[in-house]
Scaffold this motif. Structure first.
Motif, PDB file in Angstrom:
ATOM      1  N   ASN A   1       2.700   1.788  -3.263  1.00 45.86           N
ATOM      2  CA  ASN A   1       1.755   2.240  -4.291  1.00 45.86           C
ATOM      3  C   ASN A   1       1.423   3.719  -4.122  1.00 45.86           C
ATOM      4  O   ASN A   1       1.351   4.469  -5.093  1.00 45.86           O
ATOM      5  CB  ASN A   1       0.475   1.397  -4.246  1.00 45.86           C
ATOM      6  N   GLN A   2       1.213   4.117  -2.853  1.00 38.51           N
ATOM      7  CA  GLN A   2       0.901   5.517  -2.585  1.00 38.51           C
ATOM      8  C   GLN A   2       2.063   6.437  -2.953  1.00 38.51           C
ATOM      9  O   GLN A   2       1.864   7.594  -3.292  1.00 38.51           O
ATOM     10  CB  GLN A   2       0.519   5.692  -1.116  1.00 38.51           C
TER      11      GLN A   2
ATOM     12  N   ASN B   1       5.651   3.990 -10.959  1.00 43.28           N
ATOM     13  CA  ASN B   1       4.468   3.626 -11.729  1.00 43.28           C
ATOM     14  C   ASN B   1       4.212   4.595 -12.871  1.00 43.28           C
ATOM     15  O   ASN B   1       3.400   4.337 -13.745  1.00 43.28           O
ATOM     16  CB  ASN B   1       3.237   3.586 -10.819  1.00 43.28           C
TER      17      ASN B   1
ATOM     18  N   ASN C   1       5.922   0.874  -7.968  1.00 45.39           N
ATOM     19  CA  ASN C   1       5.352  -0.456  -8.179  1.00 45.39           C
ATOM     20  C   ASN C   1       6.029  -1.436  -7.221  1.00 45.39           C
ATOM     21  O   ASN C   1       7.234  -1.649  -7.301  1.00 45.39           O
ATOM     22  CB  ASN C   1       5.583  -0.882  -9.634  1.00 45.39           C
TER      23      ASN C   1
ATOM     24  N   LYS D   1       0.833  -1.208   0.000  1.00 49.05           N
ATOM     25  CA  LYS D   1       0.000   0.000   0.000  1.00 49.05           C
ATOM     26  C   LYS D   1       0.867   1.258   0.000  1.00 49.05           C
ATOM     27  O   LYS D   1       0.671   2.178  -0.782  1.00 49.05           O
ATOM     28  CB  LYS D   1      -0.876  -0.012   1.253  1.00 49.05           C
TER      29      LYS D   1
END
Length: 276
Positions: free
Chosen positions: A117-118, A129, A122, A114
């Motif tokens: 991702n934030q 990302n 990736n 998490k």
DNA sequence: AAAACATGCAACCGCGAATTC
DNA sequence: TGAATTCGCGGTTGCATGTTT
């Protein structure tokens, strides 16, 4: 060949462990030591399968287990080691004394994925990302294709992947010259250690294996660190080397650093961390 | 207050590797 | 040498607890 699940026998308990069971398991292991998991439950008077006992001991009851409160330093190390090793939780746990592979795996799955991702990273590839505008080189394309064709990661494929990542990392910063990657030639010295032996077990010194080469090697083991394909690492250095576990053609680039110089590990590990 | 949903984590499962016989 | 057994790993599940509606 296949076996039936070990917990399928009628009468064996499953699910959460009671305090009574924990005590029985702990007392038995303190008196008789770890191992022989298959016969342990019977000898300890537990209605559990050996697998369940082992898991409970390794992940919860074992002395020195740290629970919760993973520090920022530990978190950083997990992320860096994951970048290098992927989902090889036992190896990652081996670098975090007191932490278990299960805890790290859970922490990764529940928090770090998490968090990364934030941050726009990736968690699988550890790359941004954000869409890339830079073109891949022919070599990178070739390596990327090779590393995605099969699920199983052979040594060769891991090597290629790491080389690929290394090249890509360098391309993100044009000022940094390309780093040469040394692919260590493992020296299989001892079968006393498997490639999955933990840091803790190795630092405690020698094994009980009989004399000869194995014992000599065991006596020299200083520590355990995933020195996988470290850029700028000269593993042919006369002062230290690597012990790989398993068949050499299955060597995964992670092993023991052994040396007669007890300070060697600190030196090597410092260099290693700087390279991560 | 309670139902629905989300989260965290302990425990289970299946498989491959290692070991034993 | 190969079959049988044991071990250990990583993926997954399911339950307890917390949060939201």
């Amino acid at each position: 060949m296949g076996r039936s699940p070990c917990c399928s026998k009628v009468g064996l308990r499953r699910g959460p462990w009671s305090t009574k069971e924990d005590t029985a398991l702990t007392n038995f292991i303190q008196q008789n030591g770890e191992g022989q998991w298959r016969s342990l439950p019977k000898n300890a008077g537990l209605l559990r399968c050996g697998k369940s006992c082992r898991l409970r001991w390794m992940n919860y009851l074992r002395p020195g287990i740290k629970r919760g409160n993973i520090s920022q330093d530990e978190e950083d190390l997990i992320v860096r080691l994951h970048r290098l090793l992927g989902n090889r939780w036992s190896l990652i746990a081996g670098r975090l004394p007191g932490r278990t592979d299960n805890e790290i795996k859970n922490y990764w799955n529940t928090h770090l994925i998490k968090k990364l991702n934030q941050s726009g990273i990736n968690p699988k590839s550890h790359k941004d990302n954000l869409p890339k505008t830079t073109k891949k080189t022919k070599k990178q394309k070739k390596v990327a294709a090779a590393t995605t064709t099969t699920k199983k990661t052979s040594t060769k494929k891991i090597e290629e992947k790491l080389i690929s990542n290394n090249d890509i990392n360098n391309n993100n910063n044009n000022d940094v010259p390309k780093t040469k990657v040394y692919l260590p030639k493992p020296i299989r010295v001892s079968s006393a250690f498997s490639r999955t032996n933990s840091y803790d077990s190795l630092t405690t010194g020698t094994s009980s294996s009989e004399g000869g080469e194995a014992a000599a090697a065991a006596a020299e083991v200083v520590s355990y660190v995933p020195v996988a394909w470290l850029p700028e690492f000269e593993l042919e250095d006369a002062n230290y080397g690597m012990v790989g576990g398993g068949a050499e053609d299955d060597f995964l680039g992670v092993g023991c650093i052994f040396s007669s110089d007890v300070n060697m590990w600190d030196k090597v590990y410092d260099e290693y961390l700087q390279l991560l």
